[in-house]
Each structure stands twice: as C-alpha cells, then as structure tokens.
Design an enzyme around this catalytic site. Structure first.
Site, PDB file in Angstrom:
ATOM      1  N   ASP A 256       0.853  -1.195   0.000  1.00  0.00           N
ATOM      2  CA  ASP A 256       0.000   0.000   0.000  1.00  0.00           C
ATOM      3  C   ASP A 256       0.884   1.238   0.000  1.00  0.00           C
ATOM      4  OD1 ASP A 256      -3.224   0.403   0.771  1.00  0.00           O
ATOM      5  OD2 ASP A 256      -1.953   2.162   1.102  1.00  0.00           O
TER       6      ASP A 256
ATOM      7  N   LYS B 226      -0.900   2.440   6.985  1.00  0.00           N
ATOM      8  CA  LYS B 226      -1.578   1.145   6.875  1.00  0.00           C
ATOM      9  C   LYS B 226      -0.577  -0.006   6.978  1.00  0.00           C
ATOM     10  CE  LYS B 226      -5.576   2.464   4.033  1.00  0.00           C
ATOM     11  NZ  LYS B 226      -6.281   2.226   2.754  1.00  0.00           N
TER      12      LYS B 226
ATOM     13  N   THR C 281     -13.569  -3.331  -8.451  1.00  0.00           N
ATOM     14  CA  THR C 281     -14.770  -3.306  -9.285  1.00  0.00           C
ATOM     15  C   THR C 281     -14.548  -2.373 -10.465  1.00  0.00           C
ATOM     16  OG1 THR C 281     -16.156  -3.699  -7.343  1.00  0.00           O
ATOM     17  CG2 THR C 281     -17.242  -2.820  -9.307  1.00  0.00           C
TER      18      THR C 281
ATOM     19  N   HIS D  13     -29.302  -5.396  -6.088  1.00  0.00           N
ATOM     20  CA  HIS D  13     -29.483  -5.114  -4.662  1.00  0.00           C
ATOM     21  C   HIS D  13     -30.113  -3.728  -4.474  1.00  0.00           C
ATOM     22  CE1 HIS D  13     -25.846  -7.982  -3.879  1.00  0.00           C
ATOM     23  NE2 HIS D  13     -26.935  -8.628  -4.247  1.00  0.00           N
TER      24      HIS D  13
ATOM     25  N   ASN E 185     -38.865  -0.173  -0.683  1.00  0.00           N
ATOM     26  CA  ASN E 185     -39.227   1.140  -0.147  1.00  0.00           C
ATOM     27  C   ASN E 185     -40.449   1.725  -0.843  1.00  0.00           C
ATOM     28  OD1 ASN E 185     -37.182   1.124   1.736  1.00  0.00           O
ATOM     29  ND2 ASN E 185     -35.739   2.260   0.457  1.00  0.00           N
TER      30      ASN E 185
ATOM     31  N   ARG F 150     -34.239 -14.173 -16.555  1.00  0.00           N
ATOM     32  CA  ARG F 150     -33.445 -14.441 -17.748  1.00  0.00           C
ATOM     33  C   ARG F 150     -33.747 -13.385 -18.817  1.00  0.00           C
ATOM     34  NH1 ARG F 150     -29.362 -17.884 -16.498  1.00  0.00           N
ATOM     35  NH2 ARG F 150     -30.129 -19.760 -15.428  1.00  0.00           N
TER      36      ARG F 150
ATOM     37  N   CYS G  28     -52.184 -10.190 -16.888  1.00  0.00           N
ATOM     38  CA  CYS G  28     -51.942  -9.787 -15.494  1.00  0.00           C
ATOM     39  C   CYS G  28     -50.891  -8.700 -15.334  1.00  0.00           C
ATOM     40  CB  CYS G  28     -51.536 -11.006 -14.665  1.00  0.00           C
ATOM     41  SG  CYS G  28     -52.813 -12.282 -14.551  1.00  0.00           S
TER      42      CYS G  28
END
Length: 444
Positions: free
Chosen positions: A35, A40, A129, A222, A230, A264, A273
């Site tokens: 690092d 750290k 990421t 997520h 909500n 999918r 519906c």
C-alpha cells in the site's frame, strides 16, 4: 480455514485488500500486502488492523505472528517474491459519473515494470470493481507496455470480483455466495480458482468481461430490491397497510418471487396480469399523490425492449418476415396484451410482408375464446395467421422466434445460412446456434 501455499501479493489494503490478504494468509498462503499509505502498512507490520471489521483484528494478529502475512511499500519486491498479484485499489466515480481507473492504471504500470525483470509465469488478478472492457481495453495494454510481455502467453490476467459486505467481510470470504474467476487463459483460471479451494458455493470460470459485469449486476439488483421494497412500503403506508406484513407474504414465495423466475434476459412481458396490475398499482399511487419512480417506469422499460426488437428488424433491411408464436407465452392461445401481437402490428404498420405461425392461436380462431378477439380487433393479423409452419418458412427472409415449441425449433434448424433468425426466447442450444451466420438474440 484450509487452502494451498501460493505466494500472493495484495495491492491496496483497504477493506477488500486487507480482508483478502488476511483470509488468504489464514488459508496457508504466503501473503505480502502492498500500500502507498505507510500508516496502513505499519499497522499490519505490528499485527494491528487498519480497518474496523468483525474478526479482522484477531485474524491479522494471528497471521502476522505466524509469518504468513507481511507488508512492503516496494512493488517490485512484492511481485518478484510471489506467484499471484491481487489488485484491490479503489475505483471511485469520475466527475461525470463514469469510473476512474487512475489507481488501477498506476498500479498496473508498476506491476508491469516488475514483470519486465521477472523470469517465469505470474498472474495479475483484479479484485477492484470495474466496468466491462476495462481489463482488456485499458489494463492489459498498460501491463503489456510496461512489461514488454504478452498477456495470456508470458503472464496471466484474471478478474476476480469480491462479494464481501462491510461488517461481515471475513464471514463472507469464508462462506461466499459464489466464486467468479475471469481468465485470460486456462492456466490462470486454474491457479486463481485453487486459491479458493474448499470454499462453499458455485464456482464460475468465465471470460474477463463477464467477470467484470458480475459485480455490477449484483449491486444494481441489490439497489433495485431496496428501492422496490421502499416504494411498496411507501404505498402501503399511504393506504394504511402494514408493509412488513405484505412483504412477509411476498418473501414467502420462493417459487416465483425470490427465485430465478423472470430474471433471464429475453423479450418484453405481456398477458392479462402483469401490464394491467402494474398500471393499477401506479395509478393508485398517483391518486394518493405518491411518486413511485421505479414502478412507474416498469412499463416504459418494457416498451423499450419491444422497440429494440423492431429496430433490429429494420436494421436488417429485408422485408419478408416470418413470426413463430403470437400468444404472450408458449403453451397458451391468450393474446391479451401479447407483445408478439404488438410486434407484428408494428411491422405491418411499417410495410413489412408478414406471415405468422401459431398452432394454438390458429385453432382458437376457429373455436376458442380468442375467435371474437381476433375477428373484431385483429382481423388484419388473423388473415396472416396459419397453422402450417411450412407456409411461414417458405415466405420469410427474417424469422422471429417467439416460442420454443419443438416444431419451431425443428423449422429453424432447417433454415439455410441466407435466412436470419431473431431469437426472442433463447431457444434450446442457443449458445451453439449463435455461431451460425444470421442468428441473433435480444438482450443476450
């Protein structure tokens, strides 16, 4: 924990890097943490944790005391002393909302420079990421320029997304929902997967860009789940309902609700519906002066998927179209709000020469509940409908697969290479069919 005995260098000792380094060391690997922040590295050198996380303090103290985890600020030393380098540096948002790859590129250049003087094989694995295409389009070129070597030939590259939640990262490492390894080559994939040998959950070895996409799909879903919950809660509260009682019932259904059902990629939804009930729920919200942006845009998103299919036909530049399947899903003759009906009508409105095969709907036109519906509301489509699949095959230049019935699959398999197939339902064997010219899918 159990594991192998690889030499692993971990670049970036934030939450992901610190937990990954400690857990890999606990599994028997010799780990070097790297690092740029000396505070750290000094914390870990003393057997202390630089992050607040359940169990991480005792784990770092243990592996440092045993000599399984050490730290350095020297990139070349870490690369030369290990077999695998795992990159866990941050990828913050850029000012316009995109991804900043500044730290990824910087550490990749430093690792590449070390690879230039290292003899033998080494794997560079990215745990940060990053959006699909970053590794192949940006990071591999940086590594190759700095090292003078070729990825997948002289060194391996992996994308190895993490699924760790802050507050339970160590538990999540030990009990992952899945293990995903994107690989530049077979050797790299095998070496990376061996780091996680014995851990539970399904394991996937995939192309680099597929692995990059995985984390974004998870986190977006997520976020969608939180927002959906909500919005339902807000509407229930406005209606005087106990939202948790409502959602308890929703969550109890693991066949359709909390399950792989409906997830999918494919064509637009329809039927008697889903469109009607989404409209009714959002209308109820509007009557109570309540904004539900996610639910309010479900039908708009569905409409966009239909438009993508029409645009694909237009791009092909051919006029004779054969459609297999007209009802809103296979195995029924129900045409109510069928996206296939809307699809056919839009093509007809644009002047396409269309023929339609649907044995169930053709029969109901003669004797079933859809007879009056077709005669009164869709007479132009009724005239184009047949239960003779050979008629449609002989007519079309472009074929739309809206059903996976065996007769349709057989007909598509018999088409020549000069015919184009747009597969809306991902027919059996679609992965192999995609290799043939003129076979395309929607959303997959």
């Amino acid at each position: 924990m159990t594991g192998g005995s690889a030499g692993v260098s971990v670049f970036g000792l934030g939450y992901v890097g610190c937990v990954s380094a400690a857990c890999l060391a606990a599994r028997g690997n010799q780990v070097i943490g790297v690092d740029v922040n000396p505070q750290k590295t000094e914390f870990i050198r003393q057997g202390r944790t630089p992050v607040v996380e359940e169990r991480i303090g005792e784990l770092i103290a243990s592996v440092v005391a045993r000599g399984q985890l050490s730290v350095t600020e020297d990139v070349a030393k870490a690369v030369l002393a290990t077999d695998i380098s795992i990159v866990c540096v941050g990828t913050p948002s850029a000012p316009g909302g995109g991804l900043s790859t500044e730290y990824l590129e910087r550490v990749s250049a430093e690792i590449g420079a070390a690879l230039a003087v290292k003899a033998g094989w080494h794997v560079v694995a990215y745990r940060s990421t990053m959006v699909p295409g970053t590794c192949v389009g940006t990071l591999i070129p940086v590594l190759e320029r700095a090292s003078g070597k070729r990825a997948g030939v002289d060194f391996g590259v992996s994308v190895n997304p993490e699924f760790l939640r802050e507050g339970s990262s160590v538990r999540d490492f030990e009990n992952p929902p899945k293990t995903v390894v994107g690989e530049s080559d077979e050797r790299t994939g095998a070496e990376m997967m061996s780091l996680y040998e014995g851990l539970p959950g399904p394991r996937f070895r995939v192309p680099l860009d597929v692995a990059e996409m995985t984390k974004y799909v998870d986190n977006s879903f997520h976020a969608l789940k939180v927002t959906f919950g909500n919005e339902i809660g807000a509407l229930c509260a406005r209606l005087g309902l106990d939202s948790h009682a409502v959602m308890d019932i929703f969550l109890a259904d693991t066949k359709l609700n909390i399950s792989p059902a409906y997830l999918r990629p494919g064509f637009a939804f329809g039927g008697s519906c889903l469109p009607k009930d989404v409209r009714a729920l959002t209308h109820t919200a509007r009557r109570h002066d309540l904004e539900l942006p996610v639910l309010a845009n479900v039908l708009a998103s569905n409409e966009t998927q239909l438009r993508r299919a029409v645009d694909l036909v237009i791009e092909l530049g051919r006029r004779r179209v054969g459609i297999f399947g007209l009802s809103f899903k296979s195995g029924t003759d129900d045409l109510r709000e069928s996206p296939m009906v809307e699809f056919a009508e839009r093509l007809l409105g644009k002047g396409y020469d269309v023929r339609i095969y649907d044995a169930n709907v053709a029969l109901s036109r003669l004797m079933g509940a859809n007879r009056a519906f077709i005669e009164e509301r869709l007479p132009h489509i009724g005239d184009l409908l047949t239960d003779d699949i050979a008629t449609v095959v002989a007519h079309g230049e472009i074929f739309i697969a809206g059903t996976a019935e065996p007769a349709v699959v057989a007909a598509i398999d018999g088409l020549g290479p000069d015919r184009t197939v747009i597969d809306l339902v991902r027919l059996p064997g679609a992965a192999q069919r995609r290799l043939r010219p003129g076979y395309v899918g929607i959303g997959w």
